[in-house]
Write a protein that holds these residues in place. Sequence first.
Motif, PDB file in Angstrom:
ATOM      1  N   PHE A  74     -13.126  10.739  10.017  1.00  0.00           N
ATOM      2  CA  PHE A  74     -13.273   9.358  10.457  1.00  0.00           C
ATOM      3  C   PHE A  74     -13.151   8.416   9.269  1.00  0.00           C
ATOM      4  O   PHE A  74     -13.763   7.360   9.219  1.00  0.00           O
ATOM      5  N   PHE A 120       7.428   0.905   7.763  1.00  0.00           N
ATOM      6  CA  PHE A 120       6.009   1.146   8.055  1.00  0.00           C
ATOM      7  C   PHE A 120       5.070   0.239   7.285  1.00  0.00           C
ATOM      8  O   PHE A 120       3.858   0.249   7.514  1.00  0.00           O
ATOM      9  N   GLY A 121       5.607  -0.538   6.342  1.00  0.00           N
ATOM     10  CA  GLY A 121       4.756  -1.359   5.480  1.00  0.00           C
ATOM     11  C   GLY A 121       4.396  -0.605   4.211  1.00  0.00           C
ATOM     12  O   GLY A 121       4.238   0.616   4.231  1.00  0.00           O
ATOM     13  N   GLN A 123       1.689  -0.450   2.621  1.00  0.00           N
ATOM     14  CA  GLN A 123       0.356   0.164   2.616  1.00  0.00           C
ATOM     15  C   GLN A 123       0.396   1.608   3.105  1.00  0.00           C
ATOM     16  O   GLN A 123      -0.519   2.372   2.876  1.00  0.00           O
TER      17      GLN A 123
ATOM     18  N   ALA B  14      -3.605   7.257  17.718  1.00  0.00           N
ATOM     19  CA  ALA B  14      -4.393   8.488  17.881  1.00  0.00           C
ATOM     20  C   ALA B  14      -5.779   8.335  17.264  1.00  0.00           C
ATOM     21  O   ALA B  14      -6.773   8.771  17.840  1.00  0.00           O
ATOM     22  N   SER B  15      -5.850   7.694  16.097  1.00  0.00           N
ATOM     23  CA  SER B  15      -7.145   7.530  15.432  1.00  0.00           C
ATOM     24  C   SER B  15      -8.066   6.654  16.263  1.00  0.00           C
ATOM     25  O   SER B  15      -9.271   6.883  16.325  1.00  0.00           O
ATOM     26  N   VAL B  47       0.007  -0.405  12.316  1.00  0.00           N
ATOM     27  CA  VAL B  47       0.215  -0.602  10.888  1.00  0.00           C
ATOM     28  C   VAL B  47       1.716  -0.819  10.721  1.00  0.00           C
ATOM     29  O   VAL B  47       2.502  -0.371  11.531  1.00  0.00           O
ATOM     30  N   GLY B  48       2.076  -1.526   9.682  1.00  0.00           N
ATOM     31  CA  GLY B  48       3.493  -1.729   9.444  1.00  0.00           C
ATOM     32  C   GLY B  48       3.839  -3.189   9.350  1.00  0.00           C
ATOM     33  O   GLY B  48       2.953  -4.040   9.210  1.00  0.00           O
ATOM     34  N   SER B  49       5.118  -3.485   9.440  1.00  0.00           N
ATOM     35  CA  SER B  49       5.531  -4.859   9.169  1.00  0.00           C
ATOM     36  C   SER B  49       5.472  -5.709  10.437  1.00  0.00           C
ATOM     37  O   SER B  49       5.694  -5.245  11.553  1.00  0.00           O
ATOM     38  N   GLN B  52       8.748  -6.126  12.556  1.00  0.00           N
ATOM     39  CA  GLN B  52       9.042  -4.899  13.301  1.00  0.00           C
ATOM     40  C   GLN B  52       8.083  -4.746  14.486  1.00  0.00           C
ATOM     41  O   GLN B  52       8.481  -4.388  15.586  1.00  0.00           O
ATOM     42  N   GLU B  93       6.324 -11.268   7.243  1.00  0.00           N
ATOM     43  CA  GLU B  93       6.631  -9.949   6.689  1.00  0.00           C
ATOM     44  C   GLU B  93       7.718  -9.254   7.498  1.00  0.00           C
ATOM     45  O   GLU B  93       7.481  -8.970   8.671  1.00  0.00           O
ATOM     46  N   VAL B 117      -2.302  -5.501  -5.220  1.00  0.00           N
ATOM     47  CA  VAL B 117      -1.886  -5.615  -3.823  1.00  0.00           C
ATOM     48  C   VAL B 117      -1.111  -4.348  -3.493  1.00  0.00           C
ATOM     49  O   VAL B 117      -0.230  -3.973  -4.269  1.00  0.00           O
ATOM     50  N   PRO B 118      -1.381  -3.679  -2.361  1.00  0.00           N
ATOM     51  CA  PRO B 118      -2.294  -4.073  -1.279  1.00  0.00           C
ATOM     52  C   PRO B 118      -3.786  -4.070  -1.662  1.00  0.00           C
ATOM     53  O   PRO B 118      -4.185  -3.434  -2.618  1.00  0.00           O
ATOM     54  N   HIS B 119      -4.538  -4.843  -0.874  1.00  0.00           N
ATOM     55  CA  HIS B 119      -5.996  -4.772  -0.890  1.00  0.00           C
ATOM     56  C   HIS B 119      -6.332  -3.474  -0.187  1.00  0.00           C
ATOM     57  O   HIS B 119      -6.149  -3.347   1.017  1.00  0.00           O
ATOM     58  N   LEU B 120      -6.780  -2.500  -0.934  1.00  0.00           N
ATOM     59  CA  LEU B 120      -6.866  -1.132  -0.412  1.00  0.00           C
ATOM     60  C   LEU B 120      -8.211  -0.527  -0.771  1.00  0.00           C
ATOM     61  O   LEU B 120      -8.539  -0.414  -1.948  1.00  0.00           O
ATOM     62  N   TYR B 142     -13.068  -0.198   5.892  1.00  0.00           N
ATOM     63  CA  TYR B 142     -11.865   0.207   5.175  1.00  0.00           C
ATOM     64  C   TYR B 142     -10.716  -0.767   5.425  1.00  0.00           C
ATOM     65  O   TYR B 142     -10.296  -0.977   6.567  1.00  0.00           O
ATOM     66  N   ILE B 144      -6.722  -1.993   4.343  1.00  0.00           N
ATOM     67  CA  ILE B 144      -5.468  -1.629   3.694  1.00  0.00           C
ATOM     68  C   ILE B 144      -4.397  -2.596   4.194  1.00  0.00           C
ATOM     69  O   ILE B 144      -3.888  -2.476   5.295  1.00  0.00           O
ATOM     70  N   LYS B 185     -11.487   3.896  11.120  1.00  0.00           N
ATOM     71  CA  LYS B 185     -11.450   4.681   9.890  1.00  0.00           C
ATOM     72  C   LYS B 185     -12.647   4.367   9.009  1.00  0.00           C
ATOM     73  O   LYS B 185     -12.667   4.722   7.843  1.00  0.00           O
TER      74      LYS B 185
END
Lengths: 249, 202
Positions: A74, A120-121, A123, B14-15, B47-49, B52, B93, B117-120, B142, B144, B185
Amino acid sequence: MLKTRIIPILTFNGWSLVKTKRFSTPRMLGNPVQAARVYNSRGVDELIFLDIFASKQKRKINLKIVKDVIDQCFMPVGIGGGISTISDIKDMLKIGADKVVLKTAALLNPDFIKESSDFFGSQCISVSVDAVKNNNGIYTVYNEWGVNITMNDFIQKVQNLGAGEIILNSVENDGVMEGFDRVMYNEAQKVTNIPIVCVGGGGELFHYDELFAETNCEAVGSASIFHFTQYTPFDIKDTLKRLGKPVRI
Amino acid sequence: MTAAIIEYGMGNVASVQKALNVLGIDSQITGNTNDIKAAKYIILPGVGSFAQGMENLRNSSLDRIIREEVLLKQKPFLGICLGMQLIATTGTEPHESHGLNLIEGKVIKIQDPNTRVPHLGWNSITSSANLFFDNFNQKDFYFIHSYHFQVSNYNKIGATVDYGNKYVAAIQYENILATQFHPEKSQENGLNLLDNFFKLYA
């Protein structure tokens, strides 16, 4: 405040966890799913799972095992091993991976970093860089494909192509448990603005003291210390907390 | 009564479902209009641009359905990460494009020479009294992301995060909740937050 990340790294040979020393002599360590379960219960910041032989053996990572590993977690999980197409990355994200780790594909086909980060970006795309000092004392990218490029040039290149994170491995210090290569880390950090995960050499808590006192490290990846000592990610965080570093406890 | 987790080819569905399973919330990963209309809750992960993501939503007419269900039918909505950004008026983006425009504002790149960057990683959020996110004030989640949501109306900001500058970490407005971070997450804090969302609109 952003917390320092302590990341256990699980390296896998296709059917068992393994740990290498200086990138050779893999020692077998058992079941990845069980290991992931333990790390999840310890509330680790993140997990990285790598099939370190997939590219060399020209096979894809075993999706069933990756899914079983991710299902235990998780927290964020990064997956690497033989990933070289957009559809490979889709497969990983579909089963719950947050990031993919590119190494061989990043070296042999750097444009794939751009293609995948556009899709996908940034990140989502971590690039793993194995660095070793050459005879002239310059850090270069260690690889078995004959690609000749310095660590700094490669890091700048992958950043410009859209990588969101560098996982920087010291080949000399891998599995040796005698401390981190802070010089290498400081050098790499100067040439990039994306986060770097420093990997290779942690064996005692004071090694983490040294690393964080002598660098601006924001993330560290470790394997041996968790496999071969009694120390847990919590012990490392406790050490960093005493140094005044922000950690999530 | 199920939660529709919208599948539009932008990952991490899925998460989210795994987290809802732990909470005992019935959910369905779907890009089907009828499923979304029948669902009690709408969850937009991703997640992603930005461009898109919007293109994928538009290609399956999901943009229209989401606006209808959320704005007209006032269905509880939770956007996560890209799913929070896509509810903006405009994204940038990798190029400027229209968003779902559920919350006025623009999503722009984090630009700060002093931060990476990224802020992760894990960062604590700040929220003030009477907001949904107040229960999670100073708790770690979390993050990202390389882009951040500049929300036009400050009253719609649910929480902020400090990363050199202050950025919007969460949005709360009427039936719309959204998080830049990933509750699915974020271990215990994340599960509690998701649980609170379903309790709020039980």
